[in-house]
Design a protein around this motif. Structure first.
Motif, short mmCIF file in Angstrom:
data_model
loop_
_atom_site.label_atom_id
_atom_site.label_comp_id
_atom_site.label_asym_id
_atom_site.label_seq_id
_atom_site.Cartn_x
_atom_site.Cartn_y
_atom_site.Cartn_z
N PHE A 89 29.66 45.76 44.23
CA PHE A 89 28.51 44.90 43.95
C PHE A 89 28.48 43.68 44.87
N ALA A 90 29.66 43.19 45.26
CA ALA A 90 29.71 42.08 46.21
C ALA A 90 29.15 42.50 47.56
N LEU A 91 29.51 43.71 48.01
CA LEU A 91 28.97 44.23 49.27
C LEU A 91 27.47 44.45 49.18
N ALA A 92 27.02 44.88 48.00
CA ALA A 92 25.60 45.16 47.84
C ALA A 92 24.78 43.89 47.69
N GLY A 93 25.44 42.76 47.51
CA GLY A 93 24.71 41.50 47.34
C GLY A 93 24.20 41.30 45.93
N ASN A 94 24.68 42.12 44.97
CA ASN A 94 24.26 41.99 43.58
C ASN A 94 25.24 41.06 42.86
N GLN A 95 24.99 39.75 42.97
CA GLN A 95 25.93 38.77 42.45
C GLN A 95 25.98 38.76 40.92
N GLU A 96 24.87 39.09 40.28
CA GLU A 96 24.85 39.12 38.82
C GLU A 96 25.80 40.19 38.28
N ARG A 97 25.69 41.40 38.85
CA ARG A 97 26.57 42.49 38.42
C ARG A 97 28.02 42.20 38.80
N ARG A 98 28.24 41.64 40.00
CA ARG A 98 29.59 41.31 40.45
C ARG A 98 30.25 40.35 39.45
N THR A 99 29.52 39.31 39.06
CA THR A 99 30.04 38.32 38.12
C THR A 99 30.33 38.95 36.77
N GLU A 100 29.46 39.86 36.35
CA GLU A 100 29.63 40.54 35.06
C GLU A 100 30.93 41.34 35.04
N VAL A 101 31.18 42.10 36.10
CA VAL A 101 32.39 42.92 36.16
C VAL A 101 33.63 42.03 36.31
N LEU A 102 33.54 40.97 37.12
CA LEU A 102 34.69 40.08 37.29
C LEU A 102 35.05 39.39 35.97
N THR A 103 34.04 39.03 35.19
CA THR A 103 34.30 38.40 33.89
C THR A 103 35.09 39.35 33.00
N SER A 104 34.71 40.62 33.01
CA SER A 104 35.44 41.62 32.23
C SER A 104 36.87 41.80 32.75
N LEU A 105 37.02 41.77 34.07
CA LEU A 105 38.35 41.93 34.66
C LEU A 105 39.28 40.78 34.27
N TYR A 106 38.77 39.56 34.27
CA TYR A 106 39.62 38.41 33.97
C TYR A 106 40.06 38.38 32.51
N GLU A 107 39.38 39.11 31.64
CA GLU A 107 39.84 39.23 30.26
C GLU A 107 41.10 40.06 30.17
N GLU A 108 41.36 40.89 31.20
CA GLU A 108 42.55 41.75 31.21
C GLU A 108 43.59 41.31 32.23
N ALA A 109 43.35 40.18 32.90
CA ALA A 109 44.24 39.74 33.97
C ALA A 109 45.59 39.26 33.42
N VAL A 110 46.62 39.43 34.23
CA VAL A 110 47.96 38.90 33.92
C VAL A 110 48.10 37.58 34.69
N LYS A 111 48.27 36.48 33.94
CA LYS A 111 48.36 35.16 34.56
C LYS A 111 49.75 34.59 34.30
N GLU A 112 50.51 34.38 35.38
CA GLU A 112 51.86 33.83 35.25
C GLU A 112 52.26 33.12 36.53
N ASP A 113 52.96 32.00 36.40
CA ASP A 113 53.46 31.22 37.54
C ASP A 113 52.35 30.89 38.54
N ASN A 114 51.19 30.48 38.02
CA ASN A 114 50.05 30.11 38.87
C ASN A 114 49.54 31.26 39.74
N THR A 115 49.78 32.49 39.30
CA THR A 115 49.26 33.66 40.02
C THR A 115 48.46 34.52 39.05
#
Length: 383
Positions: free
Chosen positions: A64-90
């Motif tokens: 979606f980033a390549l396609a220039g569809n920022q709305e969809r890109r943001t939507e998928v990234l939001t879902s990804l960050y709900e599952e992200a592993v965050k530790e030691d500032n990474t």
């Protein structure tokens, strides 16, 4: 389809991303109009299925980033960050069903290939934002880059060819998006608790040059300090060999020689290596696996017998630098037997055992190691 329901959308996305990204007459890559249609399925359930796999989400965010569809890109990234592993500032991403990692290792094991690859796609989704990544994109990308840099080996690569290509692409795009020319040089000083001290100068003229030094005492205590301006990547590398306990291996690997003993004059100059391989790990089968057979000193493989291994279970073979590499499409709990012949090239006295290793190409922490000896390794007539 069955268990491979998620395979097809992932492959479709990969093929789309591999196509040339040169802008068409309209100013955007024409093929990217296909990407949004992947989300428009007949039922909501199918759409949820498509977005239920972290790897697929990472691919979609980049697409979606390549396609220039920022709305969809943001939507998928939001879902990804709900599952992200965050530790030691990474920040990074893991798979829901991750193979067990040995816990007795004295070092921090590198992440499996699939996790490096999908995390790299998230970096690309941030730095490929159009018309340009915003400060929040770069801030999040920086936290991900910190994690992915820790997975890089001392040769600059990662676990496999595939994750190395994607990760280096992501790091290069991140470097291009954040690059600023330093007005002053950065100086890195490394000191030991004793008399050892060395300095590295990093400036615009040599910022892409690899500089390295061997530490005089290991183990030892060393300190590092940086002055000046700029970004410096500092890595330490320690190499050693430890043979893991056999009952921890997710592969069953047995190696025999034929003949097994120094029986007859031909045993000094020729013998067969017979390998028995099966998968006993937590999954039904491995991914593509590689059997790496190191030759005993003074012996070389008879190439026609290696080539004959290429059949339904063996996709290809290679002979390289005193090693025979056998590529297997997958390994199941059914034992696969592989046999080839080796010949004496140079007489060598007091032969030492050689190592055989089988490992999952994408899950390199899943492996097994065994060793074998030449039938006449203890015989003085060997040289």
């Amino acid at each position: 389809m069955g268990k491979n329901k998620l395979l097809y959308p992932s492959l479709t996305l990969l093929l789309l991303l591999l196509l040339p990204t040169d802008a068409s007459v309209s100013g955007k890559p024409q093929y990217m109009v296909l990407v949004p249609s992947l989300l428009h399925t007949e039922t909501p359930e199918k759409g949820c299925l498509l977005l239920s796999h972290v790897y697929t989400k990472a691919l979609l965010a980049y697409a979606f980033a390549l396609a220039g569809n920022q709305e969809r890109r943001t939507e998928v990234l939001t879902s990804l960050y709900e599952e992200a592993v965050k530790e030691d500032n990474t920040i990074h991403w893991t798979r829901p069903q991750k193979p067990r990692v040995l816990t007795e290792d004295i070092y921090q094991p590198r992440a499996p290939s699939a996790e490096v690859e999908m995390t790299a796609y998230v970096i690309l989704a941030h730095v490929t934002a159009q018309p340009a990544p915003n400060p929040e994109d770069l801030k999040r990308a920086t936290s991900i880059v910190k994690w992915i840099s820790k997975q890089q080996n001392c040769q600059g690569g990662f676990s496999s060819t595939q994750d190395t290509v994607v990760a280096l692409h992501a790091l290069s795009r991140y470097g291009a998006a954040t690059f600023t020319s330093a007005r002053k040089a950065a100086q890195v000083t490394i000191q030991s608790s004793g008399t050892f001290s060395t300095k590295f100068q990093v400036e615009n003229s040599n910022r892409l040059l690899l500089q390295q030094v061997s530490l005089p005492e290991v183990p030892g205590e060393y300190s590092m300090s940086v002055t000046g301006e700029g970004c410096v990547y500092l890595q330490t590398s320690l190499k050693y060999n430890i043979l893991p306990k056999k009952d921890e291996f997710p592969f069953a690997l047995e190696v025999q020689t034929l003949p097994q003993t120094c029986d007859g004059p031909k045993a000094h100059t020729s013998f067969q290596i017979s390998l028995s391989v099966s998968y006993i790990g937590s999954r039904p089968a491995s991914n593509m696996a590689i059997v790496d057979v190191k030759m005993v000193s003074g012996f070389i493989p008879l190439k026609p017998t290696v080539k004959m291994l290429e059949r339904s279970n063996v996709s290809r073979t290679e002979v390289s630098n005193n090693h025979v590499l056998i590529y297997l499409d997958k390994v199941t709990n059914e034992t696969l037997t592989l046999t080839f012949t080796v010949l004496q090239d140079i007489p060598v006295r007091d032969l030492k055992p050689a190592i055989v290793k089988v490992y999952d190409y994408y899950e390199t922490d899943e492996f097994a190691v065994a060793e074998y000896s030449a039938p006449c390794s203890k015989d003085t007539g060997n040289a």
